[in-house]
Design a protein around this motif. Structure first.
Motif, mmCIF file in Angstrom:
data_model
loop_
_atom_site.group_PDB
_atom_site.id
_atom_site.type_symbol
_atom_site.label_atom_id
_atom_site.label_comp_id
_atom_site.label_asym_id
_atom_site.label_seq_id
_atom_site.Cartn_x
_atom_site.Cartn_y
_atom_site.Cartn_z
ATOM 1 N N LEU A 60 -15.682 57.837 -3.520
ATOM 2 C CA LEU A 60 -14.877 58.147 -4.206
ATOM 3 C C LEU A 60 -14.424 58.867 -3.984
ATOM 4 C CD1 LEU A 60 -17.620 58.751 -7.313
ATOM 5 C CD2 LEU A 60 -16.418 57.222 -6.994
ATOM 6 N N PHE B 236 -11.676 54.453 -5.989
ATOM 7 C CA PHE B 236 -13.459 53.610 -5.432
ATOM 8 C C PHE B 236 -13.216 52.603 -4.597
ATOM 9 C CE2 PHE B 236 -13.512 51.678 -9.355
ATOM 10 C CZ PHE B 236 -13.953 50.143 -9.230
ATOM 11 N N LYS C 34 -11.828 47.965 -4.184
ATOM 12 C CA LYS C 34 -11.891 49.003 -4.997
ATOM 13 C C LYS C 34 -10.929 49.016 -6.252
ATOM 14 C CE LYS C 34 -7.154 48.767 -2.954
ATOM 15 N NZ LYS C 34 -6.425 49.054 -1.282
#
Length: 449
Positions: free
Chosen positions: A71, A112, A123
């Motif tokens: 993250l 992320f 992602k």
């Protein structure tokens, strides 16, 4: 791609015999690149109210031995932080789960990154938001003074973070003076402008307000209250089912006059005096004749002597908190009595008179049977003729006419009336051009409440 590079390196290392070591189809399948699914974020967006919220991140890999999840917080350019992921294998696939707790300080756009064997990746971004603060403003219940049962207009505006909040359910509630709890009245939906309005009935003095219950992104809120005073107006009354019977009636005979008094609602109104009024044919003046007090069911029953043809009606003068009213009118024609016979006539007799059931409940039907016979040279045969029913209330010395009926060709008589008072009943046959009249025996019937 990385796996293909490794296979090529092995082939170069073994030299000229490399052709004999060319991988089989199954070996190629074993070295196929891993795949990875999109990442599911729940809840999304992540909305923070008063407590931290734990978000869950899940994705699935195929053909991968390991996975990573990272993250990047808002404002952390280029910096991803690893988050622990837990595998849950299922055949060729593995489900991976990661969790992280967010607070109001975490608000913003997060990035992320998910990796499978350090090769395949997926992602994306998700939002962490603070819950919206809401307000119900400019709430108003109008007018502030109304009659009981009149309509009120309640209105206001719902805002979230200082802006109009449309498409939301707002509940209108009311607390009556002398009580502690607000109760639900109605629900409205805000317009795009955030405004809402509704019409409600004013039943009592008290306080009105609007309540927004909140949702997944916004906090609940309650408007200021607005007091409305309700004054009691006089309720309306009405007289239903008024009837003057029987008709036509012979001059000097008695009429029965009945009906029911009701108060707005419409409920029976007991214990009130109702006047019986009469207007003679050709006159414009109503005059008082008699009256009666309504029973517990709001019913009244009166008797009056018919002298002239005309209209009858019932009137209620009103009482505290209740307006007066008048019934509809009922026309009754009065006819002259039949003159007495002049020629010699045959004797008649009324036998087997019976009034039943005994006793009878007030307002229920009382039935009567008898037989009218004529003397035909010593033989008593059934005779068809008009018979009148009379009644003498208990404690009275006078019989009053109730109704007329007919004996059939066999002389049998049957009729019924509603019973209101205890007393004696009898049939009277007045005779006709061929026969003398006769009177039956009497039968006493008790009327119970």
């Amino acid at each position: 791609m990385l796996q293909r590079f490794r296979v090529a390196a092995v082939a170069l290392a073994v030299g000229a015999g490399a052709l004999a070591l060319t991988p089989t189809a199954s070996a190629v399948a074993e070295t196929a690149a891993p795949t990875i699914s999109k990442v599911d974020v729940s809840p999304s967006p992540v909305v923070i109210f008063d407590k931290p919220v734990k978000a869950t991140f899940t994705f699935t890999t195929k053909g991968a031995g390991k996975a990573e999840f990272q993250l990047k917080a808002p404002g952390d350019a280029g910096v991803f932080t690893p988050v622990e992921v837990k595998p849950s294998p299922h055949g060729q696939e593995t489900k991976w789960t990661a969790t992280k707790e967010f607070t109001a300080a975490s608000a913003g756009t997060w990035n992320f990154l998910a990796l499978a064997d350090g090769d395949a990746s997926t992602k994306g971004t998700f939002e962490v938001k603070k819950a919206l603060d809401t307000k119900v403003v400019e709430f108003d219940a109008n007018p502030d003074l109304v009659d009981k049962g009149d309509r009120l207009r309640v209105s206001g505006k719902l805002e979230a973070a200082g802006k109009a909040y449309g498409g939301q359910k707002v509940t209108i509630t009311f607390r009556a003076r002398g009580t502690d709890a607000y109760r639900h009245i109605t629900t409205v939906t805000t317009r795009r402008s955030g405004w809402f309005s509704a019409y409600v009935r004013a039943g009592a003095t008290g306080w009105w307000r609007a309540e927004f219950g909140g949702n997944s992104e916004a906090r609940a809120s309650v408007s200021d209250t607005d007091r409305v005073s309700v004054r009691w107006r006089d309720r309306e009354s009405r007289i239903t089912g008024f009837n003057a019977y029987h008709e036509p009636v012979t001059r000097g005979e008695r009429l029965s006059l009945t009906g029911t008094l009701q108060v707005e609602g419409w409920r029976d109104l007991p214990g009130q005096r109702v006047s019986i009024m009469f207007k003679e044919h050709g006159s414009s003046h109503w005059r008082y004749v008699t009256s009666d007090v309504t029973d517990r069911h709001g019913r009244f029953w009166a008797r009056a002597t018919a002298h002239d043809s005309g209209w009858w009606r019932a009137e209620f003068n009103g009482t505290r908190g209740v307006d007066g009213s008048a019934s509809g009118t009922d026309w009754v024609r009065v006819v002259e009595p039949t003159p007495p016979p002049e020629a010699e006539k045959a004797d008649t007799r009324l036998i087997s008179f019976n009034a039943y059931p005994e006793p009878v409940k007030r307002g229920k039907y009382l039935r009567f049977r008898a037989k009218l016979q004529v003397d035909d040279e010593g033989d008593w045969d059934g005779y068809k003729g008009k018979v009148r029913l009379y009644f003498k209330p208990a404690g009275s010395s006078k019989y009053s006419y109730v109704k007329s009926t007919w004996a059939n060709s066999s002389g049998k008589i049957y009729t019924k009336v509603k019973a209101w008072k205890s007393g004696r009943w009898k049939f009277v046959y007045a005779g006709d051009g061929d026969t003398y009249g006769d009177t039956s025996g009497t039968d006493y019937v008790r009327v119970k409440r």
